[in-house]
Write a protein that holds these residues in place. Structure first.
Motif, mmCIF file in Angstrom:
data_model
loop_
_atom_site.group_PDB
_atom_site.id
_atom_site.type_symbol
_atom_site.label_atom_id
_atom_site.label_comp_id
_atom_site.label_asym_id
_atom_site.label_seq_id
_atom_site.Cartn_x
_atom_site.Cartn_y
_atom_site.Cartn_z
ATOM 1 N N PHE A 118 -34.272 -71.439 39.914
ATOM 2 C CA PHE A 118 -33.131 -71.041 39.100
ATOM 3 C C PHE A 118 -33.675 -70.134 37.990
ATOM 4 C CE2 PHE A 118 -31.301 -74.676 41.149
ATOM 5 C CZ PHE A 118 -29.944 -74.409 41.203
ATOM 6 N N ARG A 119 -33.093 -68.951 37.877
ATOM 7 C CA ARG A 119 -33.552 -68.067 36.808
ATOM 8 C C ARG A 119 -32.386 -67.282 36.236
ATOM 9 N NH1 ARG A 119 -34.425 -62.554 38.954
ATOM 10 N NH2 ARG A 119 -35.424 -61.990 36.989
ATOM 11 N N ASN A 120 -32.477 -67.029 34.964
ATOM 12 C CA ASN A 120 -31.449 -66.267 34.271
ATOM 13 C C ASN A 120 -31.646 -64.787 34.578
ATOM 14 O OD1 ASN A 120 -29.288 -65.928 32.512
ATOM 15 N ND2 ASN A 120 -30.635 -65.465 30.804
ATOM 16 N N THR A 121 -30.594 -64.137 35.080
ATOM 17 C CA THR A 121 -30.693 -62.721 35.430
ATOM 18 C C THR A 121 -29.298 -62.112 35.396
ATOM 19 O OG1 THR A 121 -31.364 -61.167 37.166
ATOM 20 C CG2 THR A 121 -30.535 -63.274 37.886
ATOM 21 N N PRO A 122 -29.192 -60.854 35.023
ATOM 22 C CA PRO A 122 -27.871 -60.202 35.012
ATOM 23 C C PRO A 122 -27.314 -60.094 36.433
ATOM 24 C CG PRO A 122 -29.472 -58.950 33.723
ATOM 25 C CD PRO A 122 -30.245 -59.957 34.497
ATOM 26 N N GLN A 123 -26.073 -60.512 36.610
ATOM 27 C CA GLN A 123 -25.414 -60.437 37.913
ATOM 28 C C GLN A 123 -23.942 -60.109 37.700
ATOM 29 O OE1 GLN A 123 -27.000 -60.633 40.788
ATOM 30 N NE2 GLN A 123 -28.982 -61.412 40.058
ATOM 31 N N GLY A 138 -25.399 -54.052 53.261
ATOM 32 C CA GLY A 138 -24.134 -54.699 52.989
ATOM 33 C C GLY A 138 -23.176 -53.725 52.337
ATOM 34 N N VAL A 139 -22.066 -54.260 51.887
ATOM 35 C CA VAL A 139 -21.072 -53.453 51.176
ATOM 36 C C VAL A 139 -21.435 -53.470 49.691
ATOM 37 C CG1 VAL A 139 -18.634 -53.204 50.571
ATOM 38 C CG2 VAL A 139 -19.286 -54.008 52.859
ATOM 39 N N PRO A 140 -21.589 -52.317 49.075
ATOM 40 C CA PRO A 140 -21.975 -52.303 47.658
ATOM 41 C C PRO A 140 -20.844 -52.776 46.757
ATOM 42 C CG PRO A 140 -21.494 -50.086 48.414
ATOM 43 C CD PRO A 140 -21.446 -50.965 49.636
ATOM 44 N N ILE A 141 -21.236 -53.187 45.559
ATOM 45 C CA ILE A 141 -20.244 -53.505 44.530
ATOM 46 C C ILE A 141 -19.778 -52.163 43.972
ATOM 47 C CG2 ILE A 141 -19.907 -54.586 42.276
ATOM 48 C CD1 ILE A 141 -21.802 -56.767 43.133
ATOM 49 N N TRP A 199 -21.701 -44.665 49.746
ATOM 50 C CA TRP A 199 -22.042 -45.046 48.373
ATOM 51 C C TRP A 199 -23.472 -44.653 48.028
ATOM 52 C CZ3 TRP A 199 -18.937 -46.459 44.570
ATOM 53 C CH2 TRP A 199 -19.457 -47.079 43.421
ATOM 54 N N TYR A 200 -24.325 -44.618 49.047
ATOM 55 C CA TYR A 200 -25.744 -44.344 48.818
ATOM 56 C C TYR A 200 -26.128 -42.903 49.176
ATOM 57 C CZ TYR A 200 -25.789 -49.425 48.659
ATOM 58 O OH TYR A 200 -25.525 -50.741 48.347
ATOM 59 N N SER A 201 -25.155 -42.113 49.570
ATOM 60 C CA SER A 201 -25.433 -40.723 49.941
ATOM 61 C C SER A 201 -25.681 -39.887 48.688
ATOM 62 C CB SER A 201 -24.262 -40.139 50.732
ATOM 63 O OG SER A 201 -24.058 -40.854 51.925
ATOM 64 N N LYS A 216 -23.783 -46.019 38.417
ATOM 65 C CA LYS A 216 -23.274 -46.481 39.714
ATOM 66 C C LYS A 216 -24.005 -47.769 40.076
ATOM 67 C CE LYS A 216 -24.440 -44.161 43.461
ATOM 68 N NZ LYS A 216 -25.184 -45.112 44.330
ATOM 69 N N VAL A 217 -23.253 -48.830 40.286
ATOM 70 C CA VAL A 217 -23.865 -50.121 40.593
ATOM 71 C C VAL A 217 -24.326 -50.123 42.046
ATOM 72 C CG1 VAL A 217 -23.450 -52.602 40.800
ATOM 73 C CG2 VAL A 217 -22.459 -51.311 38.882
ATOM 74 N N ASP A 218 -25.583 -50.416 42.278
ATOM 75 C CA ASP A 218 -26.125 -50.382 43.636
ATOM 76 C C ASP A 218 -26.373 -51.766 44.221
ATOM 77 O OD1 ASP A 218 -26.036 -47.664 43.990
ATOM 78 O OD2 ASP A 218 -28.035 -47.321 43.158
ATOM 79 N N ASP A 219 -26.065 -52.831 43.465
ATOM 80 C CA ASP A 219 -26.132 -54.174 44.053
ATOM 81 C C ASP A 219 -25.136 -54.254 45.198
ATOM 82 O OD1 ASP A 219 -27.954 -54.892 42.167
ATOM 83 O OD2 ASP A 219 -26.585 -56.094 40.959
ATOM 84 N N ILE A 220 -25.454 -55.080 46.200
ATOM 85 C CA ILE A 220 -24.489 -55.288 47.281
ATOM 86 C C ILE A 220 -23.752 -56.601 47.075
ATOM 87 C CG2 ILE A 220 -25.834 -53.954 48.940
ATOM 88 C CD1 ILE A 220 -26.452 -56.716 50.290
ATOM 89 N N LEU A 221 -22.642 -56.708 47.770
ATOM 90 C CA LEU A 221 -21.831 -57.917 47.702
ATOM 91 C C LEU A 221 -22.470 -59.043 48.493
ATOM 92 C CD1 LEU A 221 -18.245 -56.502 48.192
ATOM 93 C CD2 LEU A 221 -18.953 -57.973 46.300
#
Length: 1016
Positions: free
Chosen positions: A487-492, A549-552, A591-593, A613-618
């Motif tokens: 378990f770690r604290n991280t921005p999500q 995956g599908v990006p946020i 999204w990544y182009s 642009k947020v590159d995290d995926i869902l």
């Protein structure tokens, strides 16, 4: 034709013996692929849709399996259950369309590609992201094809030519749009919380991606010295020390007044609070210690120590009173209790960090917090609280933030561990600047790093380690890598569970809980399980730090923190439309182009530089939770909401859960009307299947050896709502049941070969036929009600028992003489043939959803011009057939019959008779109800004897009886007379017809009829 020595009749040719090409041996492994090929040629799925057009829809929505390997036994169970449901509703007047689906995104597939990369010495980060994503897509496409073939071989009927895939461009577009709905309604936010993190896989994980395995952890008991205590008068430690000194200087102190109170207070200020933890590496992140006002605490003093390190005589320590003895014994210490410690006193304490003085970063105060999560079941009764690394820790810290800041305590949450498991600068003395560099909690292979060792060493150096040990316990692991997580604290990115006014019914939690109340659960316990999970869950973490995956699909302003699309952005709809249109055209790769940011933001915002642009995926659970949106709502052959979702019980925290949240957040209700859950499949001995134990069973092997219908029969026969077992012996039982069932069907087909379609009015039928029609009426209710209740075990058991015990062993056995030997004009024979036909049509259609291959073969053997049994509907039953009184009467008749057959079985076993037709038993009945029941019935026919005598006289001592049938006794005797060469009955009238001297009068009459008809 005269029966003479020169012109002997072959009597077997005058009998209506069963005639059929239907094989006794099924040969399912060979036969089933031939049936599948026939279905393909006729396009059975298309025919089913055409036939059902205009009917009321019934939709079971398929939960998507991952497209990353061959099917296992759990898949076979799951898909067979779904197929039984869709087929049963299709054959009961519904348009029951099944559309299979696959989950194609996320770590399971990405992990496989990375494994291939590692095997080739390639680095994923050096490959353009869309190139990497294409490899993931190709991998998923391959396994969708493989699994489709395996599902079809299992007998699953559905739209396999047009399944839904989470990676289809339209699907990705709608998933992104669903995410943006949350953003536009203000439910999406970026926050920082302790989440489950896989160092091995470098991503956040959801609860559904976790499994618990045994793990050996370091366990430590840590002293937190009391720094100060604020009493009711406002005195601090220094004042209490002064008063204590005054006590020591006072002669004849009696323990009264101000000095007495000070002495009691001083005993606490010289003490330590002791915590217990199995994660020593979280100590640098400690910011508080939690206690519970419901627990009794006490102050203890060490009186003797076995070791010269650790606590020594005179040390004062606070524990939950219930746990103190165990803790002191663990540390090999002798002790005494000084006094109780109240919750108010604990709340007034401020502690020193046990690492104070180490690395120069732990000089802050550590408050005591009253927490509901604290128990005295284990440990010390105090909970080490590190808001960076625990859910309860985080919640209590955040809830107290305002009060803590008012007390001058820094309430910020540190980031002590990075994504690779190393300490950061927020862990002074252990981070990158410390001697030896940054300590590591877990390495990239999932092995323990040096963090625990270094933290424990520092605690020993500060003289704050009370005791240490090791403990084996269940610990969370990633179900993919099988490695422990942290378990770690991280921005999500999160979705609020408790933000008011964003849903029709208030908060997302309230809306989801209300939806649960409106949903049917099978079994009912699933409702409580899902409700408990929703009621207690934290905010929904959506982001993953992966590539496939599908990006946020949002942008975040780095200066203001604003998120678009969002509730305060006027052009949110236009931005959403641009993204959706691009995804429909090019997939989520858009999204990544190159130039994606400009493509989406041009003309919508003034300064694009400030927008990230947020590159995290869902999280893939958001993908699968959105299937209702891109499958049910988009296809005309389906409907929203679905009638049923069916998956394993683990999906209460998985697909059922995410689908409920996604739909509740965007549509205000669940996407399903009913939720069905099944258990897990265990080995025959009840243990979990595993490669190491060598107890795995694979559906492909079972099908190759025995056929898919045997596997399906196992599914339908088991209590799927609980964990089930499968193995060779269990399968043998199902094979034996199948053999008996098939033999019954084969006999019916052979007998019906003589059916010329003549009908007998119900009122003119013999009692035995009317009894069978009553039983069919009863079974019709059982079958339909239990298909509605999804209780296939009750259907299968009921039909198998009926076919084996009531048909083969009773009705068919009794009626063989009439069906084989009676003449063409016999009403009894015609009625029996009519009833056998009625039985056949209903039994075969009722069992077609369960055994689709066998029932297809059986149906076409009877009706060769038919298209398919699966295009048929269940046959109805006339209420005229119901006769409860007749059924009650024949229950008594069969009791008498059972005693007779029991007696004859002994005669056969002792070889005094060869068959029951050689017997003429005397049946003594001294039971008025049973005597009345058999009155007027041909008991010779019912008991299959050549003669029988019913007596109410005294019962001989040697008569045969059964304990559970009172008032019936049987004395066995051999029948007198000659054996009929045609029917094998032993009678006194053999030879009474000179033209047919070898047969009985009954059989001679039949032969005369056949002769007149030119059939002899």
């Amino acid at each position: 034709m005269t029966d003479s020595a020169d012109n002997k009749i072959d009597y077997s040719k005058t009998l209506n013996l069963p005639q059929t090409d239907y094989p006794m041996r099924a040969g399912l492994p060979k036969k089933e692929p031939e049936i599948i090929e026939r279905w393909n040629e006729m396009n059975l799925y298309k025919r089913l849709r055409e036939d059902a057009k205009g009917r009321e829809k019934f939709v079971l929505h398929d939960g998507p399996p991952y497209a990353n390997g061959n099917l296992h036994i759990g898949h076979a169970l799951n898909k067979t259950l779904k197929d039984i449901i869709t087929r049963s509703f299709q054959m009961r007047g519904y348009d029951s369309n099944y559309v299979p689906g696959w989950d194609c995104h996320g770590l399971p597939i990405e992990w496989k590609i990375e494994e291939q990369y590692r095997g080739k010495g390639k680095n994923k980060d050096e490959v353009p992201i869309n190139e990497f994503r294409k490899e993931c897509r190709d991998f998923a496409t391959h396994w969708v094809g493989v699994q489709s073939e395996e599902f079809l071989r299992l007998g699953i009927t559905g739209d396999f030519e047009n399944p839904y895939l989470t990676m289809n461009f339209d699907s990705e577009a709608i998933i992104a749009n669903e995410l943006m709905k949350f953003a536009k309604s203000g439910q999406l936010y970026r926050g920082s919380k302790p989440i489950m993190w896989s160092v091995v896989e470098q991503t956040a994980l959801a609860e559904a991606e976790i499994e618990y395995e045994m793990y050996e952890s370091d366990a430590i008991w840590v002293k937190f010295p009391i720094a100060s205590q604020k009493d009711n008068s406002g005195a601090e430690k220094e004042e209490l020390v002064r008063l204590s000194k005054a006590i020591e200087d006072t002669d004849g102190w009696t323990g009264d007044g101000e000095l007495s109170d000070a002495k009691e207070k001083y005993l606490l200020t010289d003490a330590s609070v002791v915590i217990w933890t199995t994660t020593p590496w979280t100590i640098p992140a400690n910011r508080a210690v939690s206690y519970s006002s419901r627990i009794n605490y006490a102050l203890f003093e060490v009186t003797a120590a076995e070791h010269d390190f650790g606590p020594q005589a005179g040390d004062k320590l606070i524990f939950a009173e219930k746990l103190a003895t165990e803790c002191f014994e663990k540390a090999k210490l002798e002790f005494k209790k000084l006094r109780d410690v109240s919750a108010d006193e604990l709340g007034s304490l401020t502690l020193s960090h046990p690492l104070r003085g180490h690395g120069g970063g732990y000089e802050f105060d550590v408050p005591m917090l009253d927490g509901d999560h604290v128990t005295d079941d284990a440990g010390t009764g105090f909970v080490h609280t590190a808001p960076s690394h625990g859910r309860d820790d985080f919640e209590i810290w955040v809830s107290m933030r305002n009060e803590l800041e008012a007390r001058g305590i820094d309430a910020s949450i540190p980031f002590t561990v990075d994504d690779q498991g190393f300490y950061t600068d927020d862990a002074p003395g252990f981070g990158p600047e410390s001697d030896g560099g940054a300590a590591q909690v877990i390495d990239h292979k999932g092995k323990k790093g040096d963090a625990n060792k270094r933290v424990i060493a520092a605690l020993i150096e500060r003289d704050n380690l009370f005791s240490r040990g090791r403990i084996k316990h269940e610990y969370p692991h990633s179900w993919r890598s099988k490695k422990p997580i942290i378990f770690r604290n991280t921005p999500q990115w999160f979705v609020y569970m408790d933000k008011d006014g964003v849903c029709e019914k208030g908060t997302l939690r309230d809306t989801a809980l209300a939806a649960i109340e409106e949903t049917r659960f099978v079994p009912a316990v699933g409702k409580n399980r899902l409700r408990g999970m929703i009621a207690g869950r934290p905010d929904w973490v959506l982001s993953r730090q992966r590539a496939w995956g599908v990006p946020i699909t949002v942008f975040r302003n780095e200066e203001t923190g604003q998120v678009i699309p969002g509730p305060d952005f006027e052009k949110s709809d236009e931005l959403s439309k641009r993204i959706v249109d691009a995804f429909k055209a090019d997939g989520a790769d858009a999204w990544y182009s190159e130039g994606a940011k400009e493509r989406f933001l041009d003309g919508l915002v003034e300064d694009q530089q400030n927008w990230q642009k947020v590159d995290d995926i869902l999280d893939v659970w958001f993908d699968s939770g959105s299937t209702h949106a891109f499958c049910l709502e988009q296809r005309e052959d389906l409907k929203w909401p679905a009638d049923v979702y069916l998956e394993g019980s683990d999906q209460h925290r998985g697909w059922f859960h995410s689908s409920l949240l996604e739909s509740s957040g965007t549509r205000g209700r669940a996407p399903y009307n009913a939720v069905i859950t099944h258990g897990f499949t265990m080995a025959e001995d009840g243990r979990k299947m595993s490669k190491s134990l060598g107890n795995q069973m694979f559906p492909q092997d079972i099908i190759k050896k025995s056929g898919a219908d045997i596997l399906r029969l196992w599914v339908a026969s088991t209590d799927y709502q609980e964990d089930q077992r499968i193995g060779e012996e269990i399968l043998k039982t199902n094979i034996d049941s199948y053999r008996k069932l098939r033999n019954t069907l084969r006999w019916m087909l052979g007998t019906l070969a003589h059916d010329e379609g003549e009908k007998i009015a119900f009122a003119d039928m013999p009692e035995l036929e009317r009894l069978m029609l009553h039983r069919i009426w009863e079974l019709d209710k059982l079958v339909n009600s239990n298909y509605n209740n999804f209780d296939f075990k009750r259907i299968t058991r009921g039909l198998l028992d009926f076919m084996v015990l009531e048909l083969s062993a009773f009705y068919f056995d009794v009626r063989k003489d009439a069906l084989y030997c009676d003449g063409p004009s016999s009403v009894r024979r015609k009625a029996a043939l009519q009833v056998v036909g009625i039985l056949f049509d209903r039994l075969v259609t009722w069992m077609a959803p369960i055994l689709p291959f066998t029932m297809e073969e059986t149906w076409l053997s009877r009706y060769p011009d038919a298209q398919s049994v699966h295009l048929e509907q269940f046959r109805g039953c006339s209420d005229e057939w119901r006769d409860d009184a007749l059924a009650a009467k024949w229950k008594k008749v069969r009791q008498v019959r059972r005693v007779v057959t029991g007696a004859l079985e002994i005669e056969r076993r002792e070889k005094r008779i060869g068959s029951s037709l050689e017997a003429a038993p005397v049946v003594y009945i001294n039971n008025q109800e049973l005597s009345a029941a058999i009155k007027g019935l041909d008991m010779e026919e019912i008991c299959i004897t050549s003669d029988i005598m019913i007596s109410a006289g005294a019962v001989p001592d040697d008569a045969f009886t059964l304990d559970d049938v009172a008032g019936v006794a049987v004395v066995s005797q051999k029948a007198k007379g000659d054996k009929c060469a045609r029917s094998w009955r032993v009678t006194n009238d053999v030879g009474t017809d000179p033209e047919f001297p070898e047969v009985s009068a009954r059989d001679a009459k039949v032969l005369q009829e056949l002769k007149q008809l030119g059939k002899l």
